[in-house]
Design a protein around this motif. Structure first.
Motif, PDB file in Angstrom:
ATOM      1  N   SER A  80       0.831  -1.218   0.000  1.00  0.00           N
ATOM      2  CA  SER A  80       0.000   0.000   0.000  1.00  0.00           C
ATOM      3  C   SER A  80       0.863   1.265   0.000  1.00  0.00           C
ATOM      4  CB  SER A  80      -0.951   0.010   1.215  1.00  0.00           C
ATOM      5  OG  SER A  80      -1.838  -1.083   1.169  1.00  0.00           O
ATOM      6  N   ARG A  81       1.995   1.196  -0.697  1.00  0.00           N
ATOM      7  CA  ARG A  81       2.877   2.347  -0.845  1.00  0.00           C
ATOM      8  C   ARG A  81       2.451   3.125  -2.083  1.00  0.00           C
ATOM      9  NH1 ARG A  81       8.003   2.535   1.087  1.00  0.00           N
ATOM     10  NH2 ARG A  81       7.955   4.554   0.011  1.00  0.00           N
ATOM     11  N   TYR A  82       1.419   3.948  -1.907  1.00  0.00           N
ATOM     12  CA  TYR A  82       0.874   4.667  -3.051  1.00  0.00           C
ATOM     13  C   TYR A  82       1.829   5.739  -3.561  1.00  0.00           C
ATOM     14  CZ  TYR A  82      -3.297   2.282  -1.426  1.00  0.00           C
ATOM     15  OH  TYR A  82      -4.187   1.316  -1.026  1.00  0.00           O
ATOM     16  N   ASP A  83       2.684   6.272  -2.690  1.00  0.00           N
ATOM     17  CA  ASP A  83       3.684   7.224  -3.152  1.00  0.00           C
ATOM     18  C   ASP A  83       4.672   6.553  -4.096  1.00  0.00           C
ATOM     19  OD1 ASP A  83       4.629   5.627  -1.085  1.00  0.00           O
ATOM     20  OD2 ASP A  83       6.103   7.126  -0.437  1.00  0.00           O
ATOM     21  N   MET A  84       5.043   5.314  -3.785  1.00  0.00           N
ATOM     22  CA  MET A  84       5.942   4.548  -4.642  1.00  0.00           C
ATOM     23  C   MET A  84       5.280   4.226  -5.979  1.00  0.00           C
ATOM     24  SD  MET A  84       7.593   0.752  -4.015  1.00  0.00           S
ATOM     25  CE  MET A  84       8.390   1.211  -2.472  1.00  0.00           C
ATOM     26  N   ILE A  85       4.014   3.808  -5.921  1.00  0.00           N
ATOM     27  CA  ILE A  85       3.288   3.456  -7.144  1.00  0.00           C
ATOM     28  C   ILE A  85       3.131   4.671  -8.048  1.00  0.00           C
ATOM     29  CG2 ILE A  85       1.083   2.628  -8.054  1.00  0.00           C
ATOM     30  CD1 ILE A  85       0.768   1.050  -5.425  1.00  0.00           C
ATOM     31  N   LEU A  86       2.669   5.783  -7.477  1.00  0.00           N
ATOM     32  CA  LEU A  86       2.472   6.990  -8.279  1.00  0.00           C
ATOM     33  C   LEU A  86       3.806   7.561  -8.745  1.00  0.00           C
ATOM     34  CD1 LEU A  86       0.583   9.100  -9.448  1.00  0.00           C
ATOM     35  CD2 LEU A  86       0.639  10.305  -7.255  1.00  0.00           C
ATOM     36  N   GLY A  87       4.823   7.519  -7.894  1.00  0.00           N
ATOM     37  CA  GLY A  87       6.134   8.026  -8.283  1.00  0.00           C
ATOM     38  C   GLY A  87       6.714   7.272  -9.458  1.00  0.00           C
ATOM     39  N   SER A  88       6.635   5.954  -9.429  1.00  0.00           N
ATOM     40  CA  SER A  88       7.148   5.169 -10.549  1.00  0.00           C
ATOM     41  C   SER A  88       6.315   5.402 -11.810  1.00  0.00           C
ATOM     42  CB  SER A  88       7.153   3.684 -10.193  1.00  0.00           C
ATOM     43  OG  SER A  88       5.850   3.236  -9.853  1.00  0.00           O
ATOM     44  N   ALA A  89       5.012   5.575 -11.645  1.00  0.00           N
ATOM     45  CA  ALA A  89       4.160   5.872 -12.802  1.00  0.00           C
ATOM     46  C   ALA A  89       4.545   7.209 -13.432  1.00  0.00           C
ATOM     47  CB  ALA A  89       2.694   5.882 -12.382  1.00  0.00           C
ATOM     48  N   ILE A  90       4.850   8.200 -12.598  1.00  0.00           N
ATOM     49  CA  ILE A  90       5.273   9.511 -13.102  1.00  0.00           C
ATOM     50  C   ILE A  90       6.575   9.388 -13.880  1.00  0.00           C
ATOM     51  CG2 ILE A  90       6.128  11.789 -12.407  1.00  0.00           C
ATOM     52  CD1 ILE A  90       4.119  11.695 -10.097  1.00  0.00           C
ATOM     53  N   VAL A  91       7.513   8.596 -13.366  1.00  0.00           N
ATOM     54  CA  VAL A  91       8.787   8.399 -14.061  1.00  0.00           C
ATOM     55  C   VAL A  91       8.564   7.712 -15.405  1.00  0.00           C
ATOM     56  CG1 VAL A  91      11.036   7.270 -13.968  1.00  0.00           C
ATOM     57  CG2 VAL A  91      10.100   8.348 -11.918  1.00  0.00           C
TER      58      VAL A  91
END
Length: 248
Positions: free
Chosen positions: A185-196
């Motif tokens: 549930s690390r949504y910052d990690m999920i969204l961050g990788s999606a942004i990259v």
């Protein structure tokens, strides 16, 4: 909004430069899979596309196969090839899947580029004594190159997005952070990788768009400039005034 800020904090955190999967290494691996798949797709699709575009043979079959290939689900194709080829051949299986997904766009760009060449230009080349090979190399390929680059551009974008799925079969890349972030549930990690991933796709798209403009033959570019000047608002206004004076 807080989640977006947390995602950017995750991207630029010093921790992304260390650990078992640093972000620069994941980006490099993601690009490596992408470039290998695009190169292999081009090696297969470009000669075939040029043959179809120059001779006109097999066009309907190519369109049907390309359309069917675009409908194949990427995730299912990767899993199928991994299961068929075995877990010890996962990199090869994933690469084959990426190549198969990149071929349709590049194939379409190759034969569409040749088909878009004015037939009068080809007839003129034959009239001055050019062989079929000379017509292909000196006339059709240079004039059709922008559309070919457009096909490679579309194929590269599809591949760079699909390479995310390589992480599901433990091959690394930027998809690793998404796979790891979901159960945690690390949504910052999920969204961050999606942004990259999105940023990477936009950079590649911009580079191919620039290349697509660069490869336009100088004569064609000059002709376009003259057409734009001839149809400029001032030119149209002068022509319109002249017509009115004649009518008067």
């Amino acid at each position: 909004m807080n989640l977006l800020a947390e995602a950017f904090d995750w991207i630029f955190s010093p921790d992304r430069l260390s650990g078992s999967s640093p972000l620069p290494a994941a980006i490099a691996l993601h690009l490596l899979y992408t470039f290998i798949a695009v190169a292999l797709s081009a090696v297969i699709a470009v000669p075939l596309g040029y043959y179809i575009g120059h001779t006109g043979k097999g066009r309907n079959a190519a369109i049907a196969i390309s359309g069917a290939a675009r409908a194949v689900p990427s995730f299912g194709l990767i899993l199928l090839l991994v299961l068929v080829m075995g877990v010890t051949q996962k990199p090869l299986a994933a690469t084959i899947a990426f190549v198969l997904l990149g071929i349709p766009s590049i194939l379409a760009g190759a034969y569409a580029g040749l088909e878009a060449v004015d037939r009068r230009v080809i007839d003129a080349a034959r009239a001055v004594g050019m062989t079929e090979w000379q017509i292909l190399v000196r006339v059709e390929i240079p004039l059709g190159l922008p559309l070919l680059i457009g096909g490679i551009r579309a194929g590269a974008l599809q591949i760079v997005a699909t390479v995310v799925l390589a992480a599901y079969v433990t091959l690394g890349g930027l998809g690793t952070y998404i796979i790891q972030g979901i159960p945690l549930s690390r949504y910052d990690m999920i969204l961050g990788s999606a942004i990259v991933i999105v940023a990477l796709a936009l950079v590649l798209d911009g580079l191919f768009a620039l290349l697509q403009q660069v490869v336009v033959p100088r004569g064609v570019a000059a002709g376009r400039t003259q057409d734009i000047r001839a149809t400029s608002p001032r030119r149209r206004a002068v022509v319109g005034t002249s017509l009115q004076e004649r009518k008067g």
